[in-house]
Design a protein around this motif. Structure first.
Motif, mmCIF file in Angstrom:
data_model
loop_
_atom_site.group_PDB
_atom_site.id
_atom_site.type_symbol
_atom_site.label_atom_id
_atom_site.label_comp_id
_atom_site.label_asym_id
_atom_site.label_seq_id
_atom_site.Cartn_x
_atom_site.Cartn_y
_atom_site.Cartn_z
ATOM 1 N N THR A 65 -5.691 -8.349 -3.004
ATOM 2 C CA THR A 65 -5.783 -7.019 -2.717
ATOM 3 C C THR A 65 -6.709 -6.190 -2.029
ATOM 4 N N SER A 66 -6.366 -5.720 -0.917
ATOM 5 C CA SER A 66 -7.411 -4.744 0.041
ATOM 6 C C SER A 66 -6.765 -3.404 0.087
ATOM 7 N N ILE A 67 -7.997 -2.613 0.159
ATOM 8 C CA ILE A 67 -7.610 -1.080 0.537
ATOM 9 C C ILE A 67 -8.830 -0.691 1.608
ATOM 10 N N ARG A 68 -8.138 -0.095 2.518
ATOM 11 C CA ARG A 68 -9.097 0.109 3.693
ATOM 12 C C ARG A 68 -8.917 1.583 4.007
ATOM 13 N N SER A 69 -10.212 2.139 4.536
ATOM 14 C CA SER A 69 -9.985 3.392 4.978
ATOM 15 C C SER A 69 -10.845 3.683 6.326
ATOM 16 N N ARG A 70 -10.531 4.576 7.084
ATOM 17 C CA ARG A 70 -11.225 4.626 8.527
ATOM 18 C C ARG A 70 -11.211 5.914 9.051
ATOM 19 N N PHE A 86 -7.599 7.142 8.633
ATOM 20 C CA PHE A 86 -6.126 6.213 8.625
ATOM 21 C C PHE A 86 -6.575 5.381 7.126
ATOM 22 N N PHE A 87 -5.502 4.973 6.469
ATOM 23 C CA PHE A 87 -5.691 4.374 5.404
ATOM 24 C C PHE A 87 -4.401 3.547 5.158
ATOM 25 N N ASP A 88 -4.923 2.094 4.389
ATOM 26 C CA ASP A 88 -3.772 1.345 4.052
ATOM 27 C C ASP A 88 -4.083 0.526 2.852
ATOM 28 N N ILE A 89 -3.044 0.075 2.073
ATOM 29 C CA ILE A 89 -3.227 -1.086 1.239
ATOM 30 C C ILE A 89 -2.353 -2.104 1.477
ATOM 31 N N GLN A 90 -3.017 -3.350 1.256
ATOM 32 C CA GLN A 90 -2.259 -4.753 1.318
ATOM 33 C C GLN A 90 -2.460 -5.402 0.241
ATOM 34 N N GLN A 91 -1.469 -6.121 -0.120
ATOM 35 C CA GLN A 91 -1.157 -6.828 -1.483
ATOM 36 C C GLN A 91 -0.597 -8.176 -0.883
ATOM 37 N N TYR A 92 -0.989 -9.536 -1.233
ATOM 38 C CA TYR A 92 -0.625 -10.620 -1.011
ATOM 39 C C TYR A 92 -0.667 -11.457 -2.344
ATOM 40 N N THR A 93 0.340 -11.899 -2.919
ATOM 41 C CA THR A 93 0.622 -12.458 -4.409
ATOM 42 C C THR A 93 1.034 -13.703 -4.344
ATOM 43 N N THR A 94 0.669 -14.788 -4.939
ATOM 44 C CA THR A 94 1.491 -16.009 -4.931
ATOM 45 C C THR A 94 1.651 -16.536 -6.495
ATOM 46 N N TYR A 95 2.805 -16.889 -6.675
ATOM 47 C CA TYR A 95 2.971 -17.364 -8.133
ATOM 48 C C TYR A 95 3.441 -19.058 -8.042
ATOM 49 N N ILE A 96 2.700 -19.909 -8.586
ATOM 50 C CA ILE A 96 3.305 -21.552 -8.707
ATOM 51 C C ILE A 96 3.948 -21.690 -9.594
ATOM 52 N N PHE A 97 5.407 -22.115 -9.538
ATOM 53 C CA PHE A 97 6.212 -22.238 -10.618
ATOM 54 C C PHE A 97 5.980 -23.996 -10.948
ATOM 55 N N SER A 98 5.778 -24.564 -10.002
ATOM 56 C CA SER A 98 5.535 -25.945 -9.987
ATOM 57 C C SER A 98 4.793 -26.595 -8.961
ATOM 58 N N ASN A 99 4.623 -27.997 -8.754
ATOM 59 C CA ASN A 99 4.093 -28.291 -7.586
ATOM 60 C C ASN A 99 5.230 -28.366 -6.536
ATOM 61 N N LYS A 100 6.215 -28.106 -6.917
ATOM 62 C CA LYS A 100 7.617 -28.252 -5.636
ATOM 63 C C LYS A 100 7.756 -26.753 -5.477
#
Length: 839
Positions: A278-283, A302-316
């Motif tokens: 998660t990242s929050i930026r202001s400029r 200028f302002f933004d919020i970015q979110q990158y989320t990963t969930y691993i159910f299994s190796n596949k």
């Protein structure tokens, strides 16, 4: 099925869009529940190479299980608990590593970050040698650390791209760039396989704000300037392919400068299955804008919020979410401006007094889900869906009164340097009320099957675009007490001698309202193989894209189009003592029009506009060698493009206005060189040189320079440090671009005006000191022990204070029937302070 059920609607109201955004977040939170599995344990980590860079596609095997590291080098492997286990890490081009007799308790999570040693061997599409790695596909890979360290007013990915040959921009306030004669709309940008879109109405670089690509989140960066594969979309010029990193441990990073702040949080669940970035930026660009000629009350935030989320159910199977909310506000209340221009013997000055203000706002929202299923070690399937929403407003009422004067240039004159009024006195009134809403929905499937040096890739994508646009712009001119009518208005004028009683008309005016939607289905298939031919290493790729779309709108006749684009790449590494690689690529590249290409200068939409077509041929050579016992690479490319069904346009700052006619043809050719290597031990620097020529022929009137005809481009990126104080780092980037055609007055026939703007010259310097870092800790200081990384320093933008211009303001002297081009200068020399810390 869940992804399809969530994203199946195509038409959305604003409330539905907000509800759908919330639903995306609920889906992500639902997947955050952890799974407990008895009698097993987990080993996880990141695989690195000798240069401490993450290593993808590493085969990790135990007696009963197996997996692969992802593009960020991250892996997770479940093993049987409470018994001895041997784990093997293997990767072509690297020596095998074996972890023996590992015993983990039930449900234990063990972190192991191996480093694999290099070997010189051909692997897939990359040749790994003692002096670095090369891509047979013609892809340029840039280190994310270099992206974060190189100084610039818009520091980040686009800032460093402009130092590559063939890529240019004469506007340091903009994150947009031109590639080999193409404009800003011709570049593809992907983040984790998700296509990124830019705002439609922005006309000035100082209004842009933050780039979508967040440098602190980047794990891998690849760029192709032409001749790219069929798996990439339908654009004419380039591809920027970004992969955000997957966190493997908790971390908090904070950056602070005079221009703004950013905070990035990395988190991982206890069992390593759920990770979040998660990242929050202001400029605030006031520091930059206030260095220009025009003084006023500026509030560009200028302002933004970015979110990158990963969930691993299994190796596949794994699922990931990418979300972004950005709010760009640009408020401008100009007061005065004074610009001196001309020659030493004929110095003129323009003085302007303003009244009024400008308020622009650009809001964007992106939600995307990607499900990835690894059927086996040979086949991977992906399902990607995204929803992009954009709301843009441009409101302005600005009255400007200007005076054009000559400066007394005689040194013996008591009035030396004082302005002397000439026949240039006028009032200009600009008004705008522009609103645009855009919704873009995508649903896409991708797959790849690879086996024994062969790979088949395919994809199918549906895209729906809905645009609602209202444009109302007007410009009135008053010179010496009478209003100036637009050229070719059908009236003979002889003011002020003869009164003119026709109705008042704006010198420039647009009033239009459009509602346009489009449905597009596209697909691709490609085949690639690596092999040996008489002991020479060969790689080739053959593929094609097909696209069909329909444009609809109120009071518009439906228009359907279909295009077919074959592409191919071929590379050979001869069995020579010298480490060389040769590449040849090309094909047909077509760009279906988005809304901006459909709208002409008067705001009228033309659904019949066809896709612009470009034939590419790119030949490249890459030579890796050692000099001063350090690695270097010399990369050279020559290219040729033939373009048909060209949609001519004008370029003013970053505003592109199309004619919405396929009434031109064009060509572009050029050559590029880049020398990359460790000029200073332990660092990476490069020198790039590019030559380009691009011209177009409109309505068979003959060839003239295109607005992007940037003939010569030189870029230097240099890193250094003090041998006695190695933690004191220096970063320098230098840019020189010859002038672009442009800056012409409104309504000017491009065949009558082919002057060029002045050359663009700029140098940015950065100095930083590492207090705490990977190779330097400070256990003696209790305060510094809380940091994993801590550095601080300063940057000087536009080191030599060069006066660069991006457009001209045209001042009209109607008595003498003259117009004067007054350059609009960019930013001056600026000092920026920065500090970076990571916990």
């Amino acid at each position: 099925m869940l992804v399809i059920a969530v994203l199946s609607p195509v038409h959305f109201t604003e409330n539905e869009t907000l509800r759908l955004s919330k639903l995306y977040f609920l889906v992500v939170l639902t997947f955050s529940a952890t799974l407990l599995e008895a009698q097993t344990a987990t080993i996880t980590g990141v695989v690195f190479d000798e240069n401490e860079m993450p290593l993808p596609n590493v085969n990790i095997e135990s007696e009963n299980q197996g997996t692969f590291s992802d593009i960020n080098g991250f892996y997770i492997l479940e093993i049987i608990a409470d018994q001895e286990t041997t784990i093997t890490f293997s990767h072509l081009g690297n020596k095998k590593l074996v972890l023996k007799d590992l015993i983990l308790n039930t449900n234990e999570n063990y972190e192991f970050n191996p480093v694999l040693k290099n070997e010189a061997i051909l692997i897939a599409e990359v040749v790994v040698t003692p002096v670095g790695s090369r891509h047979a596909e013609g892809i340029t890979t840039i280190s994310p650390d270099m992206v974060r360290n190189i100084p610039g007013t818009n520091a980040g990915v686009e800032n460093i791209l402009k130092l590559l040959p063939g890529i240019s921009s004469n506007n340091e306030l903009s994150t947009q760039y031109m590639v080999r004669g193409g404009n800003f709309d011709e570049n593809l940008v992907y983040v984790n396989d998700i296509e990124i879109y830019r705002p439609f109405l922005i006309r000035s670089g100082q209004q842009e704000g933050l780039s979508f690509v967040n440098s602190d989140m980047v794990g891998n960066l690849q760029f192709s300037a032409g001749g790219f594969q069929a798996k990439y979309g339908d654009k004419l010029s380039s591809v920027l392919d970004i992969t955000y990193k997957t966190p493997v441990s908790f971390g908090l990073k904070i950056n602070a400068t005079r221009l703004g702040t950013s905070t990035t949080l990395e988190s991982v669940s206890k069992n390593k299955k759920l990770s979040s970035l998660t990242s929050i930026r202001s400029r605030d660009n006031s520091l930059l804008v206030n260095s220009q000629n025009t003084s006023g009350n500026y509030d560009p935030s200028f302002f933004d919020i970015q979110q990158y989320t990963t969930y691993i159910f299994s190796n596949k199977f794994r699922i990931s979410y990418l979300g972004n909310i950005a709010i760009n506000n640009y408020r401008n209340q100009p007061f005065t401006r004074q610009t001196n221009f001309g020659t030493l013997n004929d110095i003129k000055t323009l003085t302007v007094y303003y009244s009024g203000s400008e308020k622009n706002q650009y809001r964007t929202n992106l939600n995307a889900l990607k499900a990835e299923y690894q059927v086996n070690d040979k086949t991977t399937l992906k399902l990607i869906s995204s929803l992009y929403f954009n709301r843009e407003q441009e409101y302005s009422d600005v009255i400007s009164q200007y005076r054009l004067s000559e400066l007394n240039a005689g040194l013996d004159n008591d009035l030396f340097g004082e302005p002397t009024p000439i026949n240039g006195l006028a009032t200009q009134y600009n008004r705008a009320r522009n609103d645009l809403d855009a919704k873009i929905f995508n649903l896409e499937h991708k797959g790849i099957h690879s086996n024994d040096g062969k790979a088949i890739s395919w994809g199918l994508k549906y895209e729906h675009t809905n645009i609602r646009d209202q444009i109302r712009e007007s410009e009135f001119l008053d010179s010496l007490g009478y209003m100036v009518r637009p050229p070719n208005s059908g009236y003979n004028r002889n003011e002020p001698e003869i009164p003119f009683e026709a109705p008042l008309l704006p010198y420039e005016g647009i009033i239009a309202r459009n509602t346009v939607s489009s449905h597009k289905v596209s697909g691709f298939a490609q085949y690639s193989q690596r092999t040996l031919w008489k002991q020479h290493s060969i790689y080739y790729n053959i593929g094609a894209r097909v696209s069909h779309w329909v444009v609809k709108g109120n009071d518009l006749k439906n228009s359907a189009h279909t295009i077919f684009s074959p592409r191919a790449q071929f590379s050979i590494k001869p069995n020579w003592k010298k480490d060389m690689l040769f590449r040849l690529s090309g094909g047909v590249y077509q760009q279906p029009p988005l809304y901006r290409e459909l709208r002409d200068n008067n705001g009228i939409v033309h659904p019949e506009v066809e896709a612009q077509k470009s034939y590419h041929i790119v030949f490249g050579n890459q030579y890796s060698f050692k000099m001063w016992q350090r690695p270097f690479t010399l990369i050279g490319e020559a290219y040729w493009k033939k373009m048909t069904h060209v949609n001519p346009y004008t370029l003013e700052d970053v505003r592109i206005r199309y004619t919405a006619l396929n009434n031109a043809k064009a060509y572009a050719y050029g050559a590029e060189l880049r020398l990359n290597g460790a000029f200073v031990p332990g660092t990476e620097s490069w020198f790039s040189l590019g030559y380009l020529k691009t011209e177009e022929n409109i309505n068979e009137r003959g060839y003239i320079s295109r607005p992007t005809d940037q003939r010569l481009q030189v870029g230097i990126l240099f890193q250094d440090y003090m041998p006695e104080v190695p933690d004191l780092k220096m970063y320098l980037n230098l840019v020189y671009n010859t002038g672009l055609p442009g800056g012409s007055p409104s309504y000017t026939d491009p065949y009558l005006y082919q002057n060029r703007l002045r050359d663009y010259k700029r140098a940015d310097l950065g100095i930083s000191y590492i207090f705490v870092g990977a190779n330097k800790s400070n256990d003696k200081n209790a305060f510094l022990r809380i940091f994993k990384d801590l550095s601080g320093g300063f940057e000087i933008f536009n080191l030599f204070n060069n006066q660069n211009s991006i457009t001209n303001t045209w001042v009209r002297d109607l008595v003498n029937e003259q117009q004067f081009a007054v350059p609009n200068f960019m930013t001056g020399r600026i000092l920026n302070i920065k500090i970076e810390m990571r916990f």
